[in-house]
Design a protein around this motif. Structure first.
Motif, PDB file in Angstrom:
ATOM      1  N   UNK A   1      -3.375  -8.775  -9.820  1.00 42.99           N
ATOM      2  CA  UNK A   1      -3.657  -7.710  -8.854  1.00 42.99           C
ATOM      3  C   UNK A   1      -4.557  -8.207  -7.729  1.00 42.99           C
ATOM      4  N   UNK A   2      -5.479  -9.112  -8.055  1.00 42.29           N
ATOM      5  CA  UNK A   2      -6.328  -9.692  -7.015  1.00 42.29           C
ATOM      6  C   UNK A   2      -5.487 -10.540  -6.058  1.00 42.29           C
ATOM      7  N   UNK A   3      -4.549 -11.291  -6.629  1.00 46.28           N
ATOM      8  CA  UNK A   3      -3.666 -12.099  -5.800  1.00 46.28           C
ATOM      9  C   UNK A   3      -2.786 -11.248  -4.899  1.00 46.28           C
ATOM     10  N   UNK A   4      -2.277 -10.144  -5.429  1.00 48.57           N
ATOM     11  CA  UNK A   4      -1.463  -9.242  -4.614  1.00 48.57           C
ATOM     12  C   UNK A   4      -2.259  -8.650  -3.455  1.00 48.57           C
TER      13      UNK A   4
ATOM     14  N   UNK B   1       0.828  -1.221   0.000  1.00 48.84           N
ATOM     15  CA  UNK B   1       0.000   0.000   0.000  1.00 48.84           C
ATOM     16  C   UNK B   1       0.856   1.262   0.000  1.00 48.84           C
ATOM     17  N   UNK B   2       2.159   1.107   0.294  1.00 47.70           N
ATOM     18  CA  UNK B   2       3.062   2.256   0.307  1.00 47.70           C
ATOM     19  C   UNK B   2       3.581   2.589  -1.093  1.00 47.70           C
TER      20      UNK B   2
ATOM     21  N   UNK C   1      11.179  -2.885  -6.318  1.00 41.67           N
ATOM     22  CA  UNK C   1      10.606  -3.727  -5.257  1.00 41.67           C
ATOM     23  C   UNK C   1       9.206  -4.179  -5.650  1.00 41.67           C
ATOM     24  N   UNK C   2       8.395  -3.248  -6.126  1.00 40.93           N
ATOM     25  CA  UNK C   2       7.031  -3.603  -6.542  1.00 40.93           C
ATOM     26  C   UNK C   2       7.059  -4.546  -7.741  1.00 40.93           C
TER      27      UNK C   2
END
Length: 244
Positions: free
Chosen positions: A142-145, A5-6, A43-44
């Motif tokens: 994105x759902x998995x993340x 979320x950062x 990192x993302x």
């Protein structure tokens, strides 16, 4: 490990556009690539790549080199191919529950965004190798993340750049880390007179396990051309097996 979320929305959006462009058009836009310069982007991108490889493994049963051959052979990204091959082994090691170490050559730092770009291209190619439509595959990642991120379950490993080769202590430490990453567990040891028999758990290394699987199930038409080499270093109590 930064909270997902950062990650700034601009970075997440650029990463998604970059992968969508590769999936649909075959090449990302320069503007999105340029946004990969921040360290948080790398990192993302690693989070996304790990999630995409896990998604591919769940759907297809594996994430072999064959699934990424199209990307590795793409002339546009040829300069990234060696790095992407290393990153692919690193990511598979994490998903296999290992603590892999990957120290990228210092010369690979010629552009700050290349690490993030390489990871995102691997993620996009992993999605391309699934049976899902591009938009559906991206949505699943994105759902998995959001619901069950792979990066929180897989060992973190050690992904960084190697340091200049002018410090003996540092260089020795790096070599030790690389050697430990390349080892396999010993299942059993048998000693008889002057002989020692070691039983190695080769399937603990995903790259070796994948090699044997390919030899057993997908033998090339001309036969499997492999070479096995053993070497020992009694002074430090190690044995090395090379399979080529």
């Amino acid at each position: 490990m930064p909270d997902i979320r950062e990650v700034p929305e601009t970075i997440r959006t650029a990463c998604e556009r970059l992968m969508r462009a590769y999936l649909i058009d075959g090449t990302p836009a320069a503007a999105d690539v340029e946004q990969m310069t921040a360290s948080i982007a790398s990192i993302y991108a690693e989070y996304v790549a790990l999630q995409a490889l896990e998604q591919l493994t769940r759907q297809v049963g594996q994430a072999s080199d064959l699934a990424f051959a199209e990307l590795m052979d793409n002339d546009v990204f040829a300069f990234l191919a060696p790095t992407m091959q290393q990153l692919l082994r690193f990511l598979r090691g994490r998903l296999a529950g290992q603590e892999p170490v990957l120290l990228l050559d210092e010369q690979n730092q010629f552009a700050a965004h290349h690490l993030a770009l390489a990871l995102l291209l691997l993620a996009a190619q992993a999605l391309a190798a699934t049976s899902s439509e591009p938009e559906q595959a991206l949505a699943q990642v994105h759902q998995g993340l959001a619901d069950d991120p792979a990066f929180t379950r897989a060992p973190a490993g050690d992904l960084s750049y190697s340091l200049p080769d002018n410090d003996n202590a540092t260089t020795t430490g790096q070599l030790a880390r690389e050697m430990l990453t390349e080892t396999v567990p010993i299942c059993a040891t048998y000693v008889s007179d002057d002989e020692v028999l070691l039983v190695l758990a080769l399937d603990a290394r995903p790259d070796i396990r994948e090699l044997f699987r390919l030899i057993a199930t997908d033998v090339p038409a001309a036969g499997a051309d492999t070479c096995t080499k053993w070497s020992g270093r009694p002074e430090v109590g190690t044995v090395r097996l090379d399979i080529e």
